[in-house]
Design an enzyme around this catalytic site. Structure first.
Site, PDB file in Angstrom:
ATOM      1  CG  MET A 307      -2.018  -1.015   1.158  1.00 48.54           C
ATOM      2  SD  MET A 307      -2.998  -0.915  -0.339  1.00 48.54           S
ATOM      3  CE  MET A 307      -3.935   0.567  -0.044  1.00 48.54           C
ATOM      4  CG  ASP A 326       9.946  -0.269   4.159  1.00 43.74           C
ATOM      5  OD1 ASP A 326       8.742  -0.409   3.858  1.00 43.74           O
ATOM      6  OD2 ASP A 326      10.590  -1.132   4.819  1.00 43.74           O
ATOM      7  CB  VAL A 380       3.214  -4.498   9.979  1.00 43.69           C
ATOM      8  CG1 VAL A 380       4.100  -5.199   8.990  1.00 43.69           C
ATOM      9  CG2 VAL A 380       4.008  -3.841  11.094  1.00 43.69           C
ATOM     10  CE  LYS A 386      -1.346   0.083  11.313  1.00 45.50           C
ATOM     11  NZ  LYS A 386      -0.882   0.351   9.956  1.00 45.50           N
ATOM     12  CB  SER A 408      -7.532  -2.466   6.923  1.00 43.39           C
ATOM     13  OG  SER A 408      -6.570  -2.348   5.972  1.00 43.39           O
ATOM     14  CG  HIS A 429      -9.018   2.331   4.620  1.00 41.64           C
ATOM     15  ND1 HIS A 429     -10.144   1.581   4.384  1.00 41.64           N
ATOM     16  CD2 HIS A 429      -7.986   1.448   4.622  1.00 41.64           C
ATOM     17  CE1 HIS A 429      -9.809   0.313   4.268  1.00 41.64           C
ATOM     18  NE2 HIS A 429      -8.511   0.209   4.405  1.00 41.64           N
ATOM     19  CG  ASN A 432      -4.180  -3.694  -3.157  1.00 38.95           C
ATOM     20  OD1 ASN A 432      -3.650  -3.253  -4.170  1.00 38.95           O
ATOM     21  ND2 ASN A 432      -3.817  -4.822  -2.590  1.00 38.95           N
ATOM     22  CD  GLU A 441     -13.795   2.974   4.020  1.00 39.66           C
ATOM     23  OE1 GLU A 441     -14.907   2.449   3.908  1.00 39.66           O
ATOM     24  OE2 GLU A 441     -12.865   2.452   4.664  1.00 39.66           O
ATOM     25  CG  ASN A 479     -11.866  -3.560   4.395  1.00 37.67           C
ATOM     26  OD1 ASN A 479     -11.952  -3.778   3.181  1.00 37.67           O
ATOM     27  ND2 ASN A 479     -10.762  -3.117   4.950  1.00 37.67           N
TER      28      ASN A 479
END
Ligand code: NAI
Length: 670
Positions: A307, A326, A380, A386, A408, A429, A432, A441, A479
């Site tokens: 993502m 990253d 992740v 987070k 998500s 949000h 994909n 979102e 979702n």
């Protein structure tokens, strides 16, 4: 005499007619605009002019008919009359006793292009911003102002069919190559080029004879069948009749009157009504997003996985300066490769590719944080990870920097506890693949500040995505509604229904991809983690088979094996055969989604019914011709749906129990 939307100026015996629709950002052909043009043309026809130039005072020529007016259409004869009066008007333009030139810049679409086609000549500004096309098919209709009649002789039959059937747009350069425009010139020469055409009066362009197909039935019939084969692969004729009508008109070498009648039927039909509504819902989301200035120029994305990389790549392609962070340099390197491949495909011109690459910087240490206006976290899916990240991020960014998570399933409030100023955190949000799914979102945590939300809405709109407000609750909207559908599909697998049967039922219904294939595509590990997150609050039973598969490393396409087996190119092997079964597969799949949609409405996950339809169509591709789950429910009638759910609950279990929201009438007010 003066007009509200048009201006007429005369010079050297040439009349320049300029469209500048009052109070609008873009020119559309509303009733009023067309009525005024009719009056102008009557007057021009009575004069002895050298020629007439038609142009626009806005950023684009004309973006099409006024789609809002489609909603007032009540029946097919009224709709056909609308087309007839447009044709009549453009025939007047085509019949002027002196040359006419359309001067085109920006978008020239639908009715706008048909107007240009009725001119004797067309001149277009030669830059990437100029786009011409007939996108009507995307609204479930076809051109209705004689476009189906005028286009084929101009560009050739197969080019014309291709443009009308795909609805794609072409650049000025492509338009000239196919004969759609006579000349392309830089902005400063546009009017001059038009004047020269009027003075020299060259023979109007026609397609070369070998690109024209004679109107003989014995020839057109088999050719139509050939073209129809590729249309069938993309559009089910029961769901999307418009492309087949385009082929009918072409095969019969139809007249303007045939075109008007056919358009009338389509415009009054279910598919077009729903597609028009979905289009307008999308426009409304854009309009709401545009209201908010975002003040963002520099974006820092943390996490360069599936993502994060896609978000960064897309954001840089929309003109933002992006740093991508990253922990692993090899992941960053892979993201940069992906970026290059994407820009080459999308932007084509080497300079544009280079410029986009220059805007995207790999950033192993997070140096971009200090100057970022917005940080998007896409690491992740783990709350502690987070939290830790955001504590670090907050210490390194400026006080005005907006913070966003792409999570998500983790409640925003839980992440926000890591922050000194939790009001600055919102959810952005994405779906994909980011480049294809238009929805974003905008997740409102209990702690999110209104200013932060507004900036996020504005930013998503600047990315050319559609911002949808959702409450921070498990699975948000998309979702959450999707998961019961995927789980039901997996239950059917456990019951022994062949994969092809399950996915086939969903495809027949009009979903872009079957649920089993979708689960394999998203990744079974991700499905499992979202399902587990939702299992408590939504009372979802996670299928044992899903757990076993993930434990065995069968993660879907990415691991080469999931419910289907995949070859090296990611193509699935066969999933059993399709035979008629007694099982109400479609009903079980779709009603779970519809029922969950009502639950979201009742809980206020989104503001209203329209938001659910917009979210599910733009976020998952839910059968657009049906207009979204709530529109579909409306068509079936709530009494019937409740009865079906009761029956399914008795037979298959409590998960089908009709949601309490079905009985709250006020939820369904539009
Ligand atoms: P992924 O596993 O592909 O990528 C995560 C990346 O973050 C990895 O490259 C990892 O090296 C990096 N990373 C982890 N911790 C880091 C740290 N502290 N600093 C810097 N980099 C770090 O995961 P994916 O699928 O991209 O998901 C990311 C987020 O997006 C998750 O929150 C997920 O729920 C969400 N999401 C995923 C969707 C999907 O379809 N995969 C769709 C929408 C949201």
């Amino acid at each position: 005499m003066s007009f509200r939307h048009w201006r007429v100026d005369d010079q050297n015996n040439i009349s320049t007619v300029t469209l500048d629709v009052e109070g609008a950002n873009a020119n559309t052909l509303s009733h009023e605009v067309l009525d005024e043009l009719a009056k102008i043309l009557d007057r021009l026809a009575a004069r002895e002019l050298e020629g007439v130039i038609i142009r626009s005072a806005k950023g684009s020529f004309i973006v099409g008919a006024d789609v809002n007016e489609f909603r007032q259409i009540s029946d097919s004869s009224q709709a056909a009359d609308l087309a007839r009066s447009g044709q009549h008007l453009l025939n007047k333009l085509a019949g002027l006793p002196f040359p006419s030139v359309a001067v085109i810049h920006g978008h020239c679409l639908g009715g706008g292009l048909e107007l240009a086609l009725a001119c004797r000549y067309r001149v277009a500004r030669e830059d990437e911003g100029t786009r011409l096309g007939l996108p009507e098919v995307r609204l479930g209709i076809h051109p209705g102002f004689a476009g189906t009649v005028r286009l084929p002789p101009l560009v050739g039959d197969f080019t014309a069919l291709n443009l009308m059937l795909t609805g794609r747009t072409v650049s000025a350069r492509q338009a000239r190559a196919m004969g759609l425009v006579d000349q392309t010139v830089p902005e400063r020469y546009l009017l001059r080029a038009a004047e020269v055409l009027i003075a020299k009066r060259p023979k109007p362009k026609r397609a070369r004879w070998w690109r024209r197909v004679p109107p003989w039935q014995w020839l057109r019939k088999p050719l139509r069948r050939l073209v129809e084969r590729s249309v069938r692969a993309k559009a089910n004729p029961d769901h999307y009749p418009a492309p087949y009508r385009i082929l009918d008109l072409w095969q019969q070498h139809a007249s303007q009157e045939d075109e008007a009648r056919s358009l009338g039927e389509l415009l009054a039909g279910r598919t077009s009504r729903n597609l028009v509504r979905v289009f307008l819902l999308g426009e409304e989301l854009k309009r709401r997003g545009k209201k908010h200035p975002h003040g963002i120029e520099r974006v820092h994305v943390v996490g360069a996985g599936v993502m994060g990389a896609d978000i960064a790549i897309w954001t840089a392609s929309r003109g933002f300066a992006v740093t991508l962070q990253d922990r692993h340099p090899e992941i960053l390197a892979r993201a940069m490769q992906k970026a290059h491949a994407f820009y080459r495909k999308k932007l084509k011109q080497p300079r544009a590719v280079q410029e986009a690459m220059d805007r995207l910087m790999p950033d192993l240490r997070g140096d971009g944080l200090a100057r970022a206006d917005l940080v998007i976290e896409a690491i992740v899916e783990n709350v502690d990870a987070k939290r830790g990240l955001f504590t670090d991020v907050e210490a390194r960014v400026r006080p005005t920097t907006l913070l966003a998570s792409n999570t998500s399933s983790i409640p925003l409030e839980e992440i926000a506890t890591a922050l000194k100023d939790p009001a600055r955190l919102v959810g952005l949000h994405f779906f994909n693949p980011v480049a294809q799914m238009q929805l974003v979102e905008i997740v409102r945590g209990a702690q999110s500040g209104e200013d932060a939300l507004n900036r996020a809405r504005g930013f998503a709109t600047a990315l050319d995505r559609l911002p949808l407000d959702v409450k921070s609750s498990p699975g948000f909207l998309v979702n959450r509604v999707l998961m019961p559908y995927l789980i039901e599909a997996m239950k059917l697998v456990e019951e022994g229904v062949p994969l092809a049967e399950i996915d086939g039922a969903a495809l027949d219904f009009g979903m872009p991809m079957g649920p089993i294939r979708l689960a394999d595509t998203v990744g079974l590990d991700i499905c499992l983690s979202v399902a587990e997150e939702l299992s408590g609050p939504l009372n979802i039973q996670v299928p044992q088979r899903l757990r076993n598969m993930v434990a065995a490393g069968q993660l879907g396409i990415k691991s080469g094996s999931g419910f289907y087996q995949y070859d090296a190119r990611g193509k699935p092997t066969k999933g059993g055969s399709r035979e008629p079964r007694n099982e109400p597969i479609t009903e079980r799949l779709i009603l779970r989604m519809v029922n969950e949609s009502v639950a979201c409405l009742r809980e206020g996950v989104v503001a209203d019914l329209d938001s659910i339809d917009a979210g599910m169509v733009y976020g998952t591709g839910f059968a657009p011709y049906l207009g979204g789950p709530m529109r579909y429910a409306d068509t079936l009638g709530d009494v019937g749906i409740r009865a079906s759910l009761d029956r399914l609950a008795e037979e298959y279990g409590q998960r089908f129990q009709p949601d309490a929201g079905w009985l709250q009438r006020e939820l369904f007010q539009r």
